[in-house]
Scaffold this motif. Structure first.
Motif, PDB file in Angstrom:
ATOM      1  N   LEU A 480       0.823  -1.196   0.000  1.00 49.44           N
ATOM      2  CA  LEU A 480       0.000   0.000   0.000  1.00 49.44           C
ATOM      3  C   LEU A 480       0.864   1.255   0.000  1.00 49.44           C
ATOM      4  O   LEU A 480       0.514   2.273  -0.620  1.00 49.44           O
ATOM      5  N   VAL A 481       1.996   1.213   0.723  1.00 46.58           N
ATOM      6  CA  VAL A 481       2.898   2.366   0.749  1.00 46.58           C
ATOM      7  C   VAL A 481       3.418   2.660  -0.657  1.00 46.58           C
ATOM      8  O   VAL A 481       3.458   3.806  -1.109  1.00 46.58           O
ATOM      9  N   LEU A 482       3.801   1.585  -1.377  1.00 50.01           N
ATOM     10  CA  LEU A 482       4.286   1.776  -2.747  1.00 50.01           C
ATOM     11  C   LEU A 482       3.185   2.325  -3.643  1.00 50.01           C
ATOM     12  O   LEU A 482       3.413   3.223  -4.476  1.00 50.01           O
ATOM     13  N   LEU A 483       1.962   1.794  -3.492  1.00 49.55           N
ATOM     14  CA  LEU A 483       0.857   2.226  -4.322  1.00 49.55           C
ATOM     15  C   LEU A 483       0.510   3.693  -4.070  1.00 49.55           C
ATOM     16  O   LEU A 483       0.495   4.520  -4.993  1.00 49.55           O
ATOM     17  N   VAL A 484       0.236   3.986  -2.808  1.00 49.92           N
ATOM     18  CA  VAL A 484      -0.181   5.347  -2.474  1.00 49.92           C
ATOM     19  C   VAL A 484       0.978   6.333  -2.639  1.00 49.92           C
ATOM     20  O   VAL A 484       0.836   7.421  -3.186  1.00 49.92           O
ATOM     21  N   GLY A 485       2.156   5.911  -2.179  1.00 47.24           N
ATOM     22  CA  GLY A 485       3.310   6.803  -2.271  1.00 47.24           C
ATOM     23  C   GLY A 485       3.679   7.112  -3.710  1.00 47.24           C
ATOM     24  O   GLY A 485       4.015   8.254  -4.058  1.00 47.24           O
ATOM     25  N   GLY A 486       3.655   6.108  -4.585  1.00 39.29           N
ATOM     26  CA  GLY A 486       3.997   6.336  -5.984  1.00 39.29           C
ATOM     27  C   GLY A 486       3.057   7.328  -6.636  1.00 39.29           C
ATOM     28  O   GLY A 486       3.468   8.191  -7.423  1.00 39.29           O
ATOM     29  N   ILE A 487       1.742   7.199  -6.307  1.00 40.11           N
ATOM     30  CA  ILE A 487       0.758   8.094  -6.918  1.00 40.11           C
ATOM     31  C   ILE A 487       0.870   9.507  -6.334  1.00 40.11           C
ATOM     32  O   ILE A 487       0.961  10.502  -7.057  1.00 40.11           O
ATOM     33  N   VAL A 488       0.870   9.596  -4.993  1.00 45.43           N
ATOM     34  CA  VAL A 488       0.863  10.892  -4.328  1.00 45.43           C
ATOM     35  C   VAL A 488       2.137  11.681  -4.626  1.00 45.43           C
ATOM     36  O   VAL A 488       2.111  12.864  -4.989  1.00 45.43           O
ATOM     37  N   LEU A 489       3.299  11.016  -4.474  1.00 45.31           N
ATOM     38  CA  LEU A 489       4.553  11.719  -4.740  1.00 45.31           C
ATOM     39  C   LEU A 489       4.665  12.147  -6.198  1.00 45.31           C
ATOM     40  O   LEU A 489       5.163  13.226  -6.510  1.00 45.31           O
ATOM     41  N   GLY A 490       4.188  11.289  -7.094  1.00 36.47           N
ATOM     42  CA  GLY A 490       4.235  11.649  -8.515  1.00 36.47           C
ATOM     43  C   GLY A 490       3.386  12.868  -8.816  1.00 36.47           C
ATOM     44  O   GLY A 490       3.798  13.779  -9.560  1.00 36.47           O
ATOM     45  N   VAL A 491       2.164  12.876  -8.235  1.00 39.58           N
ATOM     46  CA  VAL A 491       1.277  14.016  -8.465  1.00 39.58           C
ATOM     47  C   VAL A 491       1.850  15.290  -7.856  1.00 39.58           C
ATOM     48  O   VAL A 491       1.867  16.357  -8.481  1.00 39.58           O
ATOM     49  N   LEU A 492       2.341  15.188  -6.598  1.00 35.00           N
ATOM     50  CA  LEU A 492       2.903  16.356  -5.929  1.00 35.00           C
ATOM     51  C   LEU A 492       4.144  16.880  -6.664  1.00 35.00           C
ATOM     52  O   LEU A 492       4.328  18.097  -6.823  1.00 35.00           O
ATOM     53  N   LEU A 493       5.014  15.962  -7.114  1.00 36.44           N
ATOM     54  CA  LEU A 493       6.212  16.375  -7.845  1.00 36.44           C
ATOM     55  C   LEU A 493       5.829  17.079  -9.136  1.00 36.44           C
ATOM     56  O   LEU A 493       6.415  18.113  -9.527  1.00 36.44           O
ATOM     57  N   GLY A 494       4.823  16.551  -9.812  1.00 39.36           N
ATOM     58  CA  GLY A 494       4.366  17.187 -11.053  1.00 39.36           C
ATOM     59  C   GLY A 494       3.806  18.570 -10.813  1.00 39.36           C
ATOM     60  O   GLY A 494       4.065  19.515 -11.585  1.00 39.36           O
ATOM     61  N   LEU A 495       3.009  18.712  -9.728  1.00 39.05           N
ATOM     62  CA  LEU A 495       2.455  20.032  -9.416  1.00 39.05           C
ATOM     63  C   LEU A 495       3.555  21.028  -9.062  1.00 39.05           C
ATOM     64  O   LEU A 495       3.507  22.207  -9.457  1.00 39.05           O
ATOM     65  N   GLY A 496       4.574  20.580  -8.333  1.00 31.24           N
ATOM     66  CA  GLY A 496       5.680  21.464  -7.980  1.00 31.24           C
ATOM     67  C   GLY A 496       6.475  21.904  -9.202  1.00 31.24           C
ATOM     68  O   GLY A 496       6.962  23.054  -9.273  1.00 31.24           O
ATOM     69  N   CYS A 497       6.605  21.012 -10.162  1.00 27.34           N
ATOM     70  CA  CYS A 497       7.386  21.345 -11.365  1.00 27.34           C
ATOM     71  C   CYS A 497       6.655  22.296 -12.304  1.00 27.34           C
ATOM     72  O   CYS A 497       7.273  22.860 -13.208  1.00 27.34           O
ATOM     73  N   ARG A 498       5.337  22.448 -12.097  1.00 28.32           N
ATOM     74  CA  ARG A 498       4.599  23.390 -12.934  1.00 28.32           C
ATOM     75  C   ARG A 498       5.138  24.816 -12.766  1.00 28.32           C
ATOM     76  O   ARG A 498       5.191  25.590 -13.723  1.00 28.32           O
ATOM     77  N   ILE A 499       5.538  25.168 -11.518  1.00 27.83           N
ATOM     78  CA  ILE A 499       6.086  26.508 -11.272  1.00 27.83           C
ATOM     79  C   ILE A 499       7.386  26.699 -12.053  1.00 27.83           C
ATOM     80  O   ILE A 499       7.606  27.719 -12.719  1.00 27.83           O
ATOM     81  N   ALA A 500       8.246  25.679 -11.987  1.00 27.52           N
ATOM     82  CA  ALA A 500       9.502  25.746 -12.736  1.00 27.52           C
ATOM     83  C   ALA A 500       9.244  25.768 -14.239  1.00 27.52           C
ATOM     84  O   ALA A 500       9.955  26.433 -15.004  1.00 27.52           O
ATOM     85  N   ALA A 501       8.203  25.064 -14.691  1.00 23.65           N
ATOM     86  CA  ALA A 501       7.873  25.030 -16.122  1.00 23.65           C
ATOM     87  C   ALA A 501       7.469  26.418 -16.606  1.00 23.65           C
ATOM     88  O   ALA A 501       7.834  26.841 -17.718  1.00 23.65           O
ATOM     89  N   ARG A 502       6.708  27.144 -15.766  1.00 23.34           N
ATOM     90  CA  ARG A 502       6.317  28.503 -16.158  1.00 23.34           C
ATOM     91  C   ARG A 502       7.543  29.408 -16.293  1.00 23.34           C
ATOM     92  O   ARG A 502       7.624  30.242 -17.203  1.00 23.34           O
ATOM     93  N   LYS A 503       8.489  29.247 -15.373  1.00 20.92           N
ATOM     94  CA  LYS A 503       9.701  30.071 -15.420  1.00 20.92           C
ATOM     95  C   LYS A 503      10.500  29.783 -16.687  1.00 20.92           C
ATOM     96  O   LYS A 503      10.965  30.697 -17.382  1.00 20.92           O
ATOM     97  N   VAL A 504      10.660  28.506 -16.989  1.00 18.24           N
ATOM     98  CA  VAL A 504      11.385  28.130 -18.211  1.00 18.24           C
ATOM     99  C   VAL A 504      10.663  28.661 -19.441  1.00 18.24           C
ATOM    100  O   VAL A 504      11.279  29.163 -20.385  1.00 18.24           O
ATOM    101  N   ALA A 505       9.323  28.556 -19.430  1.00 24.78           N
ATOM    102  CA  ALA A 505       8.544  29.024 -20.578  1.00 24.78           C
ATOM    103  C   ALA A 505       8.730  30.523 -20.780  1.00 24.78           C
ATOM    104  O   ALA A 505       8.870  30.995 -21.916  1.00 24.78           O
ATOM    105  N   ARG A 506       8.736  31.286 -19.679  1.00 21.07           N
ATOM    106  CA  ARG A 506       8.944  32.725 -19.802  1.00 21.07           C
ATOM    107  C   ARG A 506      10.329  33.042 -20.362  1.00 21.07           C
ATOM    108  O   ARG A 506      10.495  33.936 -21.210  1.00 21.07           O
ATOM    109  N   GLN A 507      11.341  32.313 -19.897  1.00 22.45           N
ATOM    110  CA  GLN A 507      12.700  32.539 -20.388  1.00 22.45           C
ATOM    111  C   GLN A 507      12.803  32.217 -21.874  1.00 22.45           C
ATOM    112  O   GLN A 507      13.410  32.968 -22.656  1.00 22.45           O
ATOM    113  N   ARG A 508      12.200  31.080 -22.283  1.00 19.54           N
ATOM    114  CA  ARG A 508      12.242  30.705 -23.696  1.00 19.54           C
ATOM    115  C   ARG A 508      11.472  31.728 -24.541  1.00 19.54           C
ATOM    116  O   ARG A 508      11.875  32.061 -25.663  1.00 19.54           O
ATOM    117  N   ALA A 509      10.368  32.229 -24.020  1.00 16.89           N
ATOM    118  CA  ALA A 509       9.584  33.219 -24.753  1.00 16.89           C
ATOM    119  C   ALA A 509      10.363  34.518 -24.905  1.00 16.89           C
ATOM    120  O   ALA A 509      10.342  35.153 -25.973  1.00 16.89           O
TER     121      ALA A 509
END
Length: 551
Positions: A480-509
């Motif tokens: 269960l730890v692997l199941l829940v942890g894999g999903i939750v950490l993946g989602v949280l990591l993706g949400l955190g990287c959205r901020i960095a993605a916006r910064k990169v997008a602004r720089q590229r623009a």
């Protein structure tokens, strides 16, 4: 211009810069050609050619032309000055359009006479065999080339043309008037008044003074003086002579000799001609200060070109595409699969996307925003405003020249902007290094979640999910730890990287905006700014040249 300067060095004395003035007028005339009135420019060029030609010739000779109307005693005055019967007088005067010349001092005069267009048969050397033994009292006229012009009021058109030609070439002009026609408008309107700017190289002679009663002579001379003043010739001397009796001839000869000895006539005539031509050119060109294109005005034009080229649209697409692609790379893979159905904003543009650009676009270049489909109203407005702003205060010929230059190449706008966009290196294909690392982590988290899902299913199916011998973490089954942890950490990591993605997008623009605007600015400079600056540089050259010519 070397020969011109060499001639000037021979001819010019201290305090005179005739060579520099001619060079200045030449530079101004060259820059004004095709921009100012052709007649004014051609007149200035004629003055340059005459002055250059005169400077190349003898600096030891002074050309003195004697002009006048029929019956004024012009030829008699010429004969009296030469001491020879060289010109026929009265009804015996030959009907020829050629002038006669008498030269004191033949050395170096041949080229000058050829330049004047005097045929050899109409040339006489004062110290030739015709005048043997009579040089003693005439040496003061050494260096004088005396011309007897045709009658300016002759019915022969050729005579008029010959007078006009030699009047322009002579260093010193002696106009002979007679008591009967000294107020004749023909000579005042055609020759005297228009020569006000050359009055320092003119003399006026009132001939036949012997036919005027003594008590009226002074009043007649005063009347001649009044007429000359009205013509703007207040500095022109008036001499009373009688060529028939020799009265006043010594004084006239002495005045001619004085000017010839000082070389004042040649120098003053060239100065006067150059100044007159420069003044006319200055009146046509105007005296407004030199204008320059301001950075703000050029920036506004560049913005208009960029808008017409669709740069804001491309930059926005670059930012959205970069943000989407980085977000896809760093999101939990399940979300990435779900978002894959959204089209990439750059797919229809096919700019330089890097190594994977063609794979992303799926077709060749050529889909950039077409300027033919975009409203060009702002470009036309900015070009017009730029031309009006930079030509404000200039004379109308320069205003027209600037406006004409500003639109001379606008027909090329569409193709040139499309080419600029096509050649711009807008690189958005390569992901940042950290995004690649996050992608690996996301796949590991997904694998962990999938492994946990399968393991949890197996344990739940066998009823061992809660068994004590099942691996646990803090009392929770590891599956269960692997199941829940894999999903939750993946989602949280993706949400955190959205901020960095916006910064990169602004720089590229921002990078894409800089590159695209730089490419578009090159087009705006080549099509509008450079042609306008060429006209402004020409105006500056005219002003600087005229400043030297009028110094």
């Amino acid at each position: 211009m070397t020969s011109l300067l060499e001639g000037a060095k021979k001819l010019v004395t201290r305090g005179t810069e005739i060579g520099a003035r001619i060079e200045g007028l030449d530079a101004a005339t060259y820059a004004a050609r095709g921009r100012l009135d052709d007649a004014v420019v051609e007149d200035a060029q004629a003055v340059i050619d005459r002055a250059t030609g005169r400077l190349k010739l003898s600096a030891t000779h002074t050309v003195v032309a004697i002009g006048g109307a029929t019956g004024s005693g012009k030829s008699s005055t010429f004969n009296a000055l030469t001491g020879l019967e060289l010109s026929a007088v009265g009804v015996r005067r030959p009907t020829t359009s050629w002038a006669s010349a008498c030269v004191w001092g033949r050395d170096g005069a041949e080229e000058l006479l050829e330049w004047l267009g005097i045929p050899p048969r109409h040339q006489t050397t004062r110290d030739s065999m015709l005048d043997s033994g009579r040089r003693g009292d005439e040496s003061e006229l050494d260096g004088v080339v005396l011309l007897d012009l045709p009658d300016h009021d002759s019915t022969e058109v050729a005579h008029h043309l010959e007078v006009d030609r030699l009047v322009d070439l002579a260093d010193l002009l002696v106009w002979v008037l007679d008591p009967q026609k000294y107020a004749d408008a023909a000579i005042h309107d055609r020759y005297l008044a228009p020569s006000a700017d050359r009055q320092d190289v003119m003399l006026v002679v009132l001939n036949h003074i012997d036919t005027v009663p003594e008590e009226r002579r002074q009043s007649m001379l005063d009347d001649v003086r009044r007429l000359l003043d009205a013509d703007g010739l207040d500095r022109v001397p008036v001499l009373a002579v009688s060529a028939r009796h020799g009265t006043g001839i010594p004084e006239l000869r002495a005045e001619i000799a004085r000017r010839a000895a000082e070389k004042h006539a040649t120098r003053a005539r060239l100065d006067a001609d150059v100044r007159a031509a420069a003044t006319e050119l200055s009146l046509a060109s105007g005296d407004a200060p030199t204008r320059v294109l301001t950075p703000e005005r050029v920036a506004a034009l560049d913005d208009a070109f960029a808008e017409t080229a669709g740069v804001p649209t491309i930059v926005e697409a670059v930012e959205r595409s970069t943000r989407m692609r980085v977000t896809r790379a760093t999101s939990w893979p399940v979300f990435t699969w779900l978002s894959g159905i959204k089209p990439d904003p750059l797919k229809h543009l096919d700019l330089d996307l890097g190594p994977d650009g063609r794979q992303l676009a799926g077709r060749g270049r050529g889909a950039e925003p077409q300027t033919a489909q975009v409203q060009r109203a702002r470009v036309d407005t900015e070009v017009r405003v730029l031309a009006d702003d930079v030509s404000q205060g200039l004379a109308s010929p320069w205003v027209e020249a600037v406006r004409r230059a500003s639109v001379s190449r606008l027909d090329e706008l569409g193709d040139r902007l499309d080419g600029a966009l096509a050649s711009a290196e807008v690189r958005v294909g390569r992901l940042p290094l950290w995004a690649g690392l996050v992608r690996v982590v996301q796949w590991l988290l997904l694998a962990a979640g999938l492994a946990g899902l399968v393991w949890t299913g197996v344990l739940a199916g066998t009823g061992k999910l809660q068994d004590s011998d099942t691996p646990q973490v803090a009392g929770v089954a590891l599956a269960l730890v692997l199941l829940v942890g894999g999903i939750v950490l993946g989602v949280l990591l993706g949400l955190g990287c959205r901020i960095a993605a916006r910064k990169v997008a602004r720089q590229r623009a921002e990078d894409a905006d800089e590159r695209l605007r730089g490419a578009v600015a090159e087009v705006s400079h080549e099509l509008v700014v450079d042609p306008v600056e060429i006209e402004l540089a020409a105006y500056t050259a005219v002003r600087n040249g005229l400043s030297r010519a009028l110094a």
